[in-house]
Design a protein around this motif. Structure first.
Motif, PDB file in Angstrom:
ATOM      1  N   UNK A  42      -5.358  27.955 -10.644  1.00 36.90           N
ATOM      2  CA  UNK A  42      -4.774  28.931 -11.556  1.00 36.90           C
ATOM      3  C   UNK A  42      -3.311  28.715 -11.840  1.00 36.90           C
ATOM      4  N   UNK A  43      -2.760  27.626 -11.412  1.00 35.82           N
ATOM      5  CA  UNK A  43      -1.346  27.321 -11.685  1.00 35.82           C
ATOM      6  C   UNK A  43      -1.290  26.033 -12.468  1.00 35.82           C
ATOM      7  N   UNK A  44      -1.737  26.101 -13.702  1.00 37.53           N
ATOM      8  CA  UNK A  44      -1.847  24.890 -14.515  1.00 37.53           C
ATOM      9  C   UNK A  44      -0.506  24.267 -14.826  1.00 37.53           C
ATOM     10  N   UNK A  45       0.565  25.016 -14.713  1.00 38.10           N
ATOM     11  CA  UNK A  45       1.883  24.466 -15.037  1.00 38.10           C
ATOM     12  C   UNK A  45       2.477  23.672 -13.875  1.00 38.10           C
ATOM     13  N   UNK A  46       1.867  23.783 -12.714  1.00 39.35           N
ATOM     14  CA  UNK A  46       2.393  23.085 -11.539  1.00 39.35           C
ATOM     15  C   UNK A  46       1.638  21.769 -11.330  1.00 39.35           C
ATOM     16  N   UNK A  47       2.389  20.724 -11.076  1.00 39.82           N
ATOM     17  CA  UNK A  47       1.805  19.400 -10.764  1.00 39.82           C
ATOM     18  C   UNK A  47       2.857  18.547 -10.075  1.00 39.82           C
ATOM     19  N   UNK A  48       2.399  17.511  -9.463  1.00 32.28           N
ATOM     20  CA  UNK A  48       3.331  16.576  -8.812  1.00 32.28           C
ATOM     21  C   UNK A  48       2.759  15.167  -8.888  1.00 32.28           C
ATOM     22  N   UNK A  49       3.643  14.239  -8.845  1.00 33.71           N
ATOM     23  CA  UNK A  49       3.281  12.813  -8.913  1.00 33.71           C
ATOM     24  C   UNK A  49       4.220  12.043  -7.985  1.00 33.71           C
ATOM     25  N   UNK A  50       3.650  11.176  -7.137  1.00 33.86           N
ATOM     26  CA  UNK A  50       4.471  10.408  -6.188  1.00 33.86           C
ATOM     27  C   UNK A  50       4.009   8.959  -6.191  1.00 33.86           C
ATOM     28  N   UNK A  51       4.948   8.082  -6.109  1.00 35.43           N
ATOM     29  CA  UNK A  51       4.667   6.651  -5.979  1.00 35.43           C
ATOM     30  C   UNK A  51       5.587   6.095  -4.885  1.00 35.43           C
ATOM     31  N   UNK A  52       5.006   5.280  -4.003  1.00 38.19           N
ATOM     32  CA  UNK A  52       5.798   4.745  -2.905  1.00 38.19           C
ATOM     33  C   UNK A  52       5.332   3.358  -2.499  1.00 38.19           C
ATOM     34  N   UNK A  53       6.148   2.652  -1.787  1.00 32.18           N
ATOM     35  CA  UNK A  53       5.818   1.332  -1.270  1.00 32.18           C
ATOM     36  C   UNK A  53       6.346   1.243   0.155  1.00 32.18           C
ATOM     37  N   UNK A  54       5.543   0.669   1.025  1.00 32.81           N
ATOM     38  CA  UNK A  54       5.938   0.530   2.430  1.00 32.81           C
ATOM     39  C   UNK A  54       5.697  -0.902   2.893  1.00 32.81           C
ATOM     40  N   UNK A  55       6.457  -1.327   3.863  1.00 36.93           N
ATOM     41  CA  UNK A  55       6.372  -2.699   4.386  1.00 36.93           C
ATOM     42  C   UNK A  55       6.449  -2.655   5.907  1.00 36.93           C
ATOM     43  N   UNK A  56       5.541  -3.401   6.520  1.00 37.20           N
ATOM     44  CA  UNK A  56       5.573  -3.524   7.988  1.00 37.20           C
ATOM     45  C   UNK A  56       6.471  -4.691   8.367  1.00 37.20           C
ATOM     46  N   UNK A  57       7.356  -4.478   9.305  1.00 38.72           N
ATOM     47  CA  UNK A  57       8.278  -5.505   9.771  1.00 38.72           C
ATOM     48  C   UNK A  57       7.910  -5.907  11.207  1.00 38.72           C
ATOM     49  N   UNK A  58       7.720  -7.218  11.400  1.00 40.63           N
ATOM     50  CA  UNK A  58       7.365  -7.735  12.727  1.00 40.63           C
ATOM     51  C   UNK A  58       8.614  -7.801  13.594  1.00 40.63           C
ATOM     52  N   UNK A  59       8.562  -7.131  14.706  1.00 44.43           N
ATOM     53  CA  UNK A  59       9.700  -7.115  15.630  1.00 44.43           C
ATOM     54  C   UNK A  59       9.471  -8.090  16.781  1.00 44.43           C
ATOM     55  N   UNK A  60      10.521  -8.309  17.538  1.00 43.96           N
ATOM     56  CA  UNK A  60      10.481  -9.161  18.746  1.00 43.96           C
ATOM     57  C   UNK A  60      10.116 -10.604  18.415  1.00 43.96           C
ATOM     58  N   UNK A  61      10.385 -11.061  17.190  1.00 51.84           N
ATOM     59  CA  UNK A  61      10.149 -12.465  16.839  1.00 51.84           C
ATOM     60  C   UNK A  61       8.687 -12.868  16.853  1.00 51.84           C
ATOM     61  N   UNK A  62       7.797 -11.926  16.520  1.00 50.88           N
ATOM     62  CA  UNK A  62       6.349 -12.231  16.594  1.00 50.88           C
ATOM     63  C   UNK A  62       5.958 -13.367  15.651  1.00 50.88           C
ATOM     64  N   UNK A  63       6.534 -13.409  14.465  1.00 48.92           N
ATOM     65  CA  UNK A  63       6.141 -14.448  13.503  1.00 48.92           C
ATOM     66  C   UNK A  63       6.463 -15.834  14.038  1.00 48.92           C
ATOM     67  N   UNK A  64       7.661 -16.023  14.558  1.00 48.99           N
ATOM     68  CA  UNK A  64       8.023 -17.333  15.108  1.00 48.99           C
ATOM     69  C   UNK A  64       7.158 -17.694  16.306  1.00 48.99           C
ATOM     70  N   UNK A  65       6.822 -16.700  17.106  1.00 46.13           N
ATOM     71  CA  UNK A  65       5.997 -16.972  18.289  1.00 46.13           C
ATOM     72  C   UNK A  65       4.564 -17.311  17.895  1.00 46.13           C
TER      73      UNK A  65
END
Length: 433
Positions: A86-109
């Motif tokens: 019943x609140x047709x005038x109310x709406x919301x829209x969200x867009x986001x981006x997230x990235x996982x970062x490897x800690x403790x040098x996991x990629x090199x290991x």
């Protein structure tokens, strides 16, 4: 003085016997001739199992590529509307981006683990090439032995034909009964039957060799070589053990696996530290407020940052660390056992070469020098009527039994050398396999 004359006889008669055994009809000029080095090269290049294992390098390369990749970013979309409430005038829209970062040098290991895996694979490939070269050399000398035995049976057939001709002449002269000629015919037939068996064995050994070489069924090149290459072992057992421990690819592969185990432990310990995920979001919110029967609309724009990280409360990768340590311990035990086995292999094969040389020297110094001479004297004595045909038959049998034993001794010496070179993973004459 007697020893010197005997040694000179051996040097003169042994090459003569080998040349006599090697005398066969010439092959056609267009027939391909392959010596042992060409046979080994063809096998290493065309063997089906080895080619299949080489293709597995792509699996290791893919593993290294995978280890170096970063996690993919995550795109989040969110939308909402108040129409259904019943609140047709109310709406919301969200867009986001997230990235996982490897800690403790996991990629090199992870890259380090993948590189150790690739190194272990290279040594495993080298070890397969070593064992294939041993099998090819063994099959090659088996074929050489079969060929020499075939030539020996040809010599037997020729001598029995000569004996049959002599019996026919003596029977025509009335010197012997017909029974002696029949005995010569029996010996000729028996030697021809032996040749059929030897030829069948030759076909089997050649087929096995061609299988190792990966040749099509229609190809059958000529194999050239000999059983007596004049090789002399001039290295001590201690030197050969040191060579084996430094060059055996199976030991190198286990050492690479042990190094990979160390890298996996380090990686597992770093996996106890959770990764950080960071996100950036943009949000638009439209709201409506009714004041005094009038609806007021409002739109807000928001930008947010989100950080998240698992709390290592229960799982600190204890199982992964335990598994990595167990694998590393297992590899270390296998390396220790393999090192002992390599030393034992060198000892056994070294002694086998020495024993084979002793047996061969007995043939060359004491047996072979008198063998040909005794046969000729017995044949001449029968021609003159001084001995019976059974003496000739017995001497011919002894000649071919001893000659076959000499070929077997040459073959055994070559196989012992092949096993020693494989145990040391080095061509005793110089260059690594």
């Amino acid at each position: 003085m007697g020893t010197t004359v005997s040694g000179r006889r051996a040097r003169l008669l042994v090459p003569g016997i080998l040349c006599l055994l090697a005398s066969v009809p010439a092959l056609a000029a267009e027939t391909q001739q392959l010596a042992l080095p060409q046979v080994i090269e063809s096998s290493l290049h065309n063997n089906g199992d080895l080619k299949a294992f080489r293709e597995e390098k792509g699996i290791r390369d893919a593993g290294k590529t995978r280890a170096g990749l970063l996690p993919n970013p995550t795109l989040d979309l969110e939308g909402g509307t108040g129409t259904l409430t019943g609140s047709s005038a109310e709406n919301n829209l969200a867009i986001g981006i997230s990235q996982e970062f490897l800690l403790a040098g996991k990629r090199d290991k992870r890259l380090t683990v993948a590189e150790r895996e690739l190194e272990a694979y290279r040594w495993q490939l080298a070890d397969r090439e070593r064992t294939l070269a041993e099998e090819v050399k063994t099959a090659f000398y088996d074929a050489m032995l079969a060929e020499q035995r075939l030539k020996l049976t040809d010599r037997s057939i020729e001598l029995n034909r000569q004996l049959l001709e002599v019996t026919k002449d003596r029977l025509a002269a009335g010197d012997i009964p017909e029974l002696e000629m029949n005995l010569a015919k029996v010996e000729l037939t028996r030697s021809e039957g032996t040749r059929i068996e030897v030829e069948r064995a030759l076909l089997q050994t050649r087929a096995k060799l061609f299988t190792f070489m990966g040749l099509p069924s229609g190809e059958a090149p000529a194999i050239t070589g000999n059983l007596d290459n004049g090789f002399s072992l001039n290295k001590s057992m201690v030197d050969l053990k040191q060579l084996a421990l430094g060059k055996r690819p199976d030991l190198k592969a286990l050492e690479a696996e042990k190094s990979r185990g160390d890298a996996e432990i380090v990686l597992a310990q770093s996996e106890a530290i959770p990764n950080l995920t960071a996100g950036l979001a943009f949000r638009r919110e439209a709201t409506a407020i009714e004041v005094s029967s009038a609806e007021h609309k409002d739109t807000d724009y928001l930008i947010g940052v989100k950080l998240s990280m698992p709390i290592p409360l229960f799982d600190r990768n204890q199982a992964g660390i335990q598994e990595a340590r167990a694998k590393r311990s297992s590899t270390e035990s296998r390396l220790t056992a393999a090192t002992r086995n390599v030393e034992r292999d060198v000892e056994t094969t070294y002694i086998s070469v020495q024993n084979a040389e002793k047996v061969l020297s007995l043939y060359k110094s004491n047996i072979i020098p008198q063998l040909e001479e005794n046969l000729k004297l017995t044949q001449e004595a029968y021609r003159l009527g001084e001995v019976g045909i059974l003496s000739v038959i017995q001497e011919q049998k002894k000649f071919f039994e001893v000659s076959d034993g000499y070929l077997t001794a040459l073959h055994a010496r070559q196989l012992a050398l092949v096993k020693l070179e494989s145990a040391v993973a080095t061509d005793i004459n110089g260059g690594a396999q």
